[in-house]
Design an enzyme around this catalytic site. Structure first.
Site, PDB file in Angstrom:
ATOM      1  N   CYS A  56       0.813  -1.220   0.000  1.00  0.00           N
ATOM      2  CA  CYS A  56       0.000   0.000   0.000  1.00  0.00           C
ATOM      3  C   CYS A  56       0.847   1.271   0.000  1.00  0.00           C
ATOM      4  CB  CYS A  56      -0.895   0.054   1.238  1.00  0.00           C
ATOM      5  SG  CYS A  56      -1.453  -1.521   1.870  1.00  0.00           S
ATOM      6  N   ASP A  88      -3.753  -2.945   7.625  1.00  0.00           N
ATOM      7  CA  ASP A  88      -4.758  -3.853   8.151  1.00  0.00           C
ATOM      8  C   ASP A  88      -4.612  -5.281   7.646  1.00  0.00           C
ATOM      9  OD1 ASP A  88      -5.650  -1.624   9.391  1.00  0.00           O
ATOM     10  OD2 ASP A  88      -7.651  -1.618   8.522  1.00  0.00           O
ATOM     11  N   CYS A 129      -2.802   3.047   2.956  1.00  0.00           N
ATOM     12  CA  CYS A 129      -3.630   2.035   3.614  1.00  0.00           C
ATOM     13  C   CYS A 129      -4.791   2.673   4.373  1.00  0.00           C
ATOM     14  CB  CYS A 129      -2.773   1.171   4.528  1.00  0.00           C
ATOM     15  SG  CYS A 129      -3.580  -0.396   4.942  1.00  0.00           S
ATOM     16  N   ASP A 130      -5.692   1.800   4.833  1.00  0.00           N
ATOM     17  CA  ASP A 130      -7.033   2.203   5.253  1.00  0.00           C
ATOM     18  C   ASP A 130      -7.096   3.407   6.199  1.00  0.00           C
ATOM     19  OD1 ASP A 130      -7.507  -0.079   3.858  1.00  0.00           O
ATOM     20  OD2 ASP A 130      -8.492  -1.165   5.472  1.00  0.00           O
ATOM     21  N   LYS A 131      -6.398   3.343   7.331  1.00  0.00           N
ATOM     22  CA  LYS A 131      -6.531   4.391   8.340  1.00  0.00           C
ATOM     23  C   LYS A 131      -5.700   5.621   8.004  1.00  0.00           C
ATOM     24  CE  LYS A 131      -9.086   1.422  10.186  1.00  0.00           C
ATOM     25  NZ  LYS A 131      -8.783   0.419   9.161  1.00  0.00           N
ATOM     26  N   CYS A 201      -5.283  -2.409  -1.405  1.00  0.00           N
ATOM     27  CA  CYS A 201      -6.172  -3.516  -1.787  1.00  0.00           C
ATOM     28  C   CYS A 201      -7.171  -3.062  -2.852  1.00  0.00           C
ATOM     29  CB  CYS A 201      -6.902  -4.042  -0.571  1.00  0.00           C
ATOM     30  SG  CYS A 201      -5.801  -4.708   0.689  1.00  0.00           S
ATOM     31  N   GLU A 451     -11.086  -5.187  13.259  1.00  0.00           N
ATOM     32  CA  GLU A 451     -11.838  -5.706  12.120  1.00  0.00           C
ATOM     33  C   GLU A 451     -11.875  -7.228  12.190  1.00  0.00           C
ATOM     34  OE1 GLU A 451     -10.108  -4.193   8.545  1.00  0.00           O
ATOM     35  OE2 GLU A 451     -10.787  -2.146   8.916  1.00  0.00           O
ATOM     36  N   SER A 477     -13.631  -5.293   7.894  1.00  0.00           N
ATOM     37  CA  SER A 477     -12.850  -4.830   6.755  1.00  0.00           C
ATOM     38  C   SER A 477     -13.788  -4.399   5.646  1.00  0.00           C
ATOM     39  CB  SER A 477     -11.958  -5.970   6.266  1.00  0.00           C
ATOM     40  OG  SER A 477     -11.490  -5.722   4.973  1.00  0.00           O
TER      41      SER A 477
END
Length: 574
Positions: A56, A88, A129-131, A201, A451, A477
């Protein structure tokens, strides 16, 4: 554009560059090779979440160099720095996931501290990435210096047996393997091809959801969220992001001019229309909090209820982010939603133009089936739904994109952590109709609101996800599919109803009606509450302890400070 366009009399960097008393400060800049002219230009922080933790993040440093050139070429002096990421996909399914949501706060806080400490005048941020996406956007809103956000780009899809695959397919393959439906040799082959490049992702999971949010809310340049990470075109967007932040500085356009109630509503519309991650129901209230705007999970859910679902994206659909980009991208989605009256077109963006002006020339592409126009939705209501009821007085959230099974009534199977539930799933120790209850995984209770992808993916892999449901005060997720309800509040750790459940209690989920309830009387719940005792988690010191002491409820974004409504000064005005 020349340096004289900017008067530093009111810019934060004057505290480190201007006047005789700042000679010691300037000496540090001379040590780094800056000229007198460069020292006296606006100082622009260029922050990335670059690291070698996961794919990521590995393309972010390259893109930052292009952004720095955009700043240099437009009379600014870029100063690059980095902050952390917790990825994650690697933290999933074990105690590492406790660190995921707290990392959002650490990203926002560390970015704030670096900007404050060095008196930067503007900010360009790159996240993968996500956060890290909401974390950087939260910092921009909190600091309120002219800012431009840019997503690092999605990963390319892998290929396995002629089909596009993502890392979620690998998680689900673990379930197939445990059920005896996939040989270990095939699982190992899949893991080697699922993630073939740099990037986040590839489905409409949390990273790509929040990337779409960055454009819809107006903090990112139009089109910058779409191209996959390896594409050279990302460098052009990065350069333009550096140029754009200098234009925002010249015009006085700040994040809180952009992040308004209306633009937050726009962001929620795009999440619903793309079948995005339920995590947006946590991150949008947190971003609103930084602007002093009350925008809760219930507000997000109300918008979800009136938004059509238009994008056939994984995990519930067929396509990945690369496909959406090639079909027309988030700009085309925004255009059809504006045409349908679902979004506010007059919101200002980092271009200096309105959202409607940004997409005015976009033409619908009929030669694709990744996205549909608003006149022909996949479902008339959004791919993400809010729930309330006696099990969730503060609300809950469920992703229904791609689901046939949106109602469920069944007996509770209660677990006080994800690992115990995963073990039961792996052994097949459950019956069709069961409702798995995973509790004490909320913001305080975990702490960190983990998650549950390992568990939900195992159910999918076993072919059982359509026959059971799962509810939790934790999170899911963006890759989760199945009837999985998260963000249930109040959480078990503070005495919420989910903590009062017993095995066999009948739970009713109705995503069409927007309800989540247990078939118990108010009197029975009150009696159980008298016997309930709070539990201690395993984190009684360190960063996770601090997070647990400070964190608020999920429906308000699980934030850790009072927010803009309590401010007595804004950094940008120092």
């Amino acid at each position: 554009m020349d340096a004289h366009r900017f008067d530093k009399a009111n810019l934060p960097s004057r505290h480190v560059t201007e006047g005789p008393a700042k000679a010691p400060h300037r000496s540090y800049y001379h040590a780094m090779g800056l000229t007198e002219e460069q020292i006296h230009q606006p100082l622009v922080g260029v922050v990335t979440t670059w690291n070698e933790s996961a794919p990521c993040n590995i393309a972010l440093m390259r893109q930052a160099q292009a952004a720095k050139k955009g700043v240099w070429d437009h009379a600014g002096t870029p100063r690059e720095f980095t902050t952390i990421t917790v990825t994650d996909g690697l933290a999933m399914g074990h105690a590492g996931m406790y660190s995921s949501l707290p990392s959002r706060e650490a990203i926002a806080d560390s970015t704030e501290l670096s900007v404050r400490g060095h008196c930067y005048d503007a900010l360009v941020g790159f996240a993968g990435c996500d956060k890290s996406l909401p974390g950087l956007m939260m910092a921009m809103i909190r600091l309120n210096v002219p800012s431009v956000f840019m997503y690092g780009g999605s990963i390319l899809p892998g290929k396995f047996e002629g089909q596009d695959v993502t890392v979620v397919d690998v998680f689900e393959a673990v379930g197939q393997n445990s059920a005896g439906n996939m040989p270990i040799e095939d699982l190992l082959k899949l893991e080697c091809v699922a993630c073939p490049s740099a990037g986040s992702c590839g489905g409409q999971f949390t990273a790509n959801t929040m990337a779409c949010v960055s454009e819809a809310i107006g903090l990112a340049l139009p089109g910058s969220a779409g191209a996959p990470a390896p594409y050279e075109s990302r460098d052009g967007y990065a350069y333009q992001s550096g140029a754009a932040v200098m234009d925002c500085l010249a015009r006085g356009i700040r994040p809180r001019d952009i992040v308004t109630r209306e633009s937050l509503e726009n962001a929620a519309v795009v999440v619903a229309a793309t079948g995005g991650s339920t995590n947006a129901g946590l991150h949008l209230p947190a971003m609103a909090h930084e602007a002093g705007i009350e925008f809760t999970l219930q507000d997000v859910a109300e918008i979800f209820r009136r938004t059509p679902y238009l994008a056939d994206m994984k995990p519930g659909g067929q396509y990945v982010a690369k496909d959406m980009f090639e079909a027309g991208g988030i700009q085309m989605m925004i255009k059809t939603l504006l045409d349908g009256g679902y979004m506010h077109g007059d919101c200002i963006t980092v271009t200096g133009k309105t959202l409607a002006e940004n997409v005015a020339d976009i033409v619908w592409n009929d030669d694709q089936d990744v996205m549909r126009p608003y006149t022909n939705p996949i479902r008339p209501t959004g791919g993400v739904v809010g729930l309330e009821g006696n099990l969730a007085p503060e609300g809950a959230i469920v992703k229904v994109a791609g689901l046939e099974h949106v109602k469920h009534r069944g007996p509770a199977r209660c677990f006080d952590c994800e690992e115990d539930c995963f073990a039961a799933v792996e052994k097949g120790a459950y019956e069709d109709g069961d409702v798995f209850v995973i509790r004490y995984e909320g913001p305080k209770g975990g702490p960190g609101m983990r998650e549950m992808l390992s568990t939900t993916a195992a159910l999918v892999g076993q072919g059982r996800s359509e026959h059971v449901a799962l509810i939790t005060d934790g999170r899911f997720s963006g890759g989760t599919r199945g009837l999985c309800v998260g963000h249930i509040g109040p959480e078990a750790a503070v005495g919420g109803p989910i903590g009062l459940l017993k095995d066999g209690d009948i739970i009713v989920i109705d995503a069409d009606a927007g309800t989540l309830s247990v078939e118990l009387s108010d009197e029975e719940l009150a009696e159980r509450r008298k016997a309930w005792q709070p539990r201690e988690n395993n984190y009684q010191s360190g960063a996770l302890w601090k997070f647990a002491q400070q964190v608020g409820p999920a429906y308000k974004g699980a934030v850790t400070h009072p927010g803009a409504s309590k401010e007595t000064h804004v950094y940008a005005d120092i």
